[in-house]
Design a protein around this motif. Sequence first.
Motif, short mmCIF file in Angstrom:
data_model
loop_
_atom_site.label_atom_id
_atom_site.label_comp_id
_atom_site.label_asym_id
_atom_site.label_seq_id
_atom_site.Cartn_x
_atom_site.Cartn_y
_atom_site.Cartn_z
N ALA A 39 0.83 -1.21 0.00
CA ALA A 39 0.00 0.00 0.00
C ALA A 39 0.86 1.25 0.00
O ALA A 39 0.53 2.25 -0.64
N TRP A 40 1.98 1.22 0.74
CA TRP A 40 2.89 2.36 0.76
C TRP A 40 3.48 2.63 -0.63
O TRP A 40 3.73 3.77 -1.01
N LEU A 41 3.68 1.55 -1.40
CA LEU A 41 4.18 1.71 -2.76
C LEU A 41 3.10 2.17 -3.74
O LEU A 41 3.41 2.54 -4.87
N GLY A 42 1.84 2.13 -3.30
CA GLY A 42 0.75 2.53 -4.19
C GLY A 42 0.29 1.43 -5.10
O GLY A 42 -0.30 1.69 -6.16
N LEU A 43 0.51 0.16 -4.73
CA LEU A 43 0.16 -0.97 -5.57
C LEU A 43 -1.16 -1.63 -5.16
O LEU A 43 -1.54 -2.65 -5.74
N THR A 44 -1.84 -1.08 -4.18
CA THR A 44 -3.12 -1.64 -3.74
C THR A 44 -4.27 -0.81 -4.31
O THR A 44 -4.12 0.38 -4.58
N PRO A 45 -5.45 -1.43 -4.49
CA PRO A 45 -6.59 -0.70 -5.07
C PRO A 45 -7.07 0.44 -4.17
O PRO A 45 -7.02 0.34 -2.95
N ARG A 46 -7.55 1.49 -4.79
CA ARG A 46 -8.13 2.60 -4.04
C ARG A 46 -9.51 2.17 -3.52
O ARG A 46 -10.31 1.61 -4.26
N ASN A 47 -9.75 2.45 -2.25
CA ASN A 47 -10.96 1.98 -1.59
C ASN A 47 -12.03 3.08 -1.61
O ASN A 47 -11.79 4.20 -1.14
N HIS A 48 -13.20 2.76 -2.16
CA HIS A 48 -14.33 3.68 -2.18
C HIS A 48 -15.54 3.04 -1.49
O HIS A 48 -16.68 3.28 -1.87
N SER A 49 -15.28 2.20 -0.50
CA SER A 49 -16.35 1.45 0.15
C SER A 49 -17.15 2.35 1.10
O SER A 49 -16.60 3.22 1.76
N GLU B 289 -18.49 -2.85 -0.79
CA GLU B 289 -17.05 -2.73 -1.05
C GLU B 289 -16.83 -2.37 -2.51
O GLU B 289 -17.22 -3.10 -3.43
N ARG B 290 -16.20 -1.22 -2.73
CA ARG B 290 -15.89 -0.76 -4.08
C ARG B 290 -14.39 -0.48 -4.16
O ARG B 290 -13.89 0.41 -3.47
N LEU B 291 -13.71 -1.22 -4.98
CA LEU B 291 -12.27 -1.07 -5.17
C LEU B 291 -12.00 -0.53 -6.56
O LEU B 291 -12.53 -1.05 -7.55
N GLY B 292 -11.17 0.52 -6.64
CA GLY B 292 -10.86 1.14 -7.92
C GLY B 292 -9.47 0.80 -8.41
O GLY B 292 -8.93 -0.28 -8.14
N LYS B 293 -8.86 1.73 -9.11
CA LYS B 293 -7.51 1.54 -9.62
C LYS B 293 -6.50 1.65 -8.48
O LYS B 293 -6.85 2.06 -7.37
N ILE B 294 -5.26 1.29 -8.74
CA ILE B 294 -4.24 1.39 -7.70
C ILE B 294 -4.04 2.85 -7.32
O ILE B 294 -4.24 3.76 -8.14
N THR B 295 -3.61 3.10 -6.10
CA THR B 295 -3.53 4.46 -5.59
C THR B 295 -2.36 5.25 -6.16
O THR B 295 -2.41 6.47 -6.24
N LYS B 296 -1.28 4.56 -6.54
CA LYS B 296 -0.04 5.21 -7.02
C LYS B 296 0.53 6.18 -6.00
O LYS B 296 1.15 7.19 -6.34
N MET B 297 0.32 5.87 -4.73
CA MET B 297 0.91 6.66 -3.66
C MET B 297 2.32 6.14 -3.39
O MET B 297 2.75 5.13 -3.91
#
Length: 339
Positions: free
Chosen positions: A246-256, A261-269
């Motif tokens: 998640a710190w690398l930004g490789l996990t889906p963006r959470n809009h739940s 549960e709604r998961l979007g594109k990766i966060t790129k954080m």
Amino acid sequence: MQVTTVGLNLAKTIFQVHGVTETGEVAFNRPLRQAQVLAFFQRLSPCLVGIEAFASSHHWARDLSQLGHTVRLMPPMYVKPYVKRGESDAVDAEAICEAVTRPTMRFVEIKSEEQQALLSLHRARDFIVRQRTQLINMVRSLAAEFGITIARGVTRAIEFARSIIDGKQPGLPDLAQDVLRVLSRQLMDLHNRLDWYEAMLRIQARLSRQAQLLQTIPGVGPVTASAVAATIGSGRQFKGGREFAAWLGLTPRNHSSGGKERLGKITKMGDRYLRQLIVVGMTSRVRQVATHPERADPWLTKLLQRKPARLATVAMANKTARIMWAILTGSEPYKPHAV
């Protein structure tokens, strides 16, 4: 008054310190010149010091730690919500002082000088790569003005640059040849200089135990391994592999919300450079499925049957990031699971 917590707002020349006592009373909020910082903290009893993690913060964290203080680095984006109003050094120092005491605050591990030295090698290499790409694009665009098309890829551009230097493009006007020759020599110089950076990275990767362990993961080479080892060290600042991903930004963006549960594109954080290296390494593994299916990961092969290649690449990068954390915290080489 016994100061227990200090917020230090770094700058180029004028720093700001905000100190509070155990009861929350403000003891001081004053500017300091860079030469006065260490002397000021030498007079203070050991206390908690909060600093935003950006340029020069690791250097000051090391120096203040040697004076007996407990130093905590925080991402600037996590300090911003504690800024009450306006923007000034005094307000920022107060916000840092308040943020460092929060029990849920996330902190950045202080890097050693060796880690920063290795990261400087990575930053310089990345800078040279970007400069080389700019030169290639310039040479390609100028050549296209005279009907010369250079094929995609660095190799083709380097071959064209050599032909220009050797005078093997007679169809060009003399002035255009002179311009392209100067650019081509600059391109060849950068290309040769890049070989030195990559050789140094390979040497540093062999000297690092952590980088050697990371290279046992398929798709992770010396550049990626040394960059990860220099950036996160032991990896123990993360609670788990998912937190590192998640710190690398490789996990889906959470809009739940509302139980859905709604998961979007990766966060790129997080660290863009590390994320780019890991994704590029996994791209090579995806290509390997087509050329050498017997060497491919079964999980990746099944994923490619259901999902597009780019999505599979990012998913593999997410999985690899978790494996990296497990290897660094466990200090053991990668062992693939039997199918």
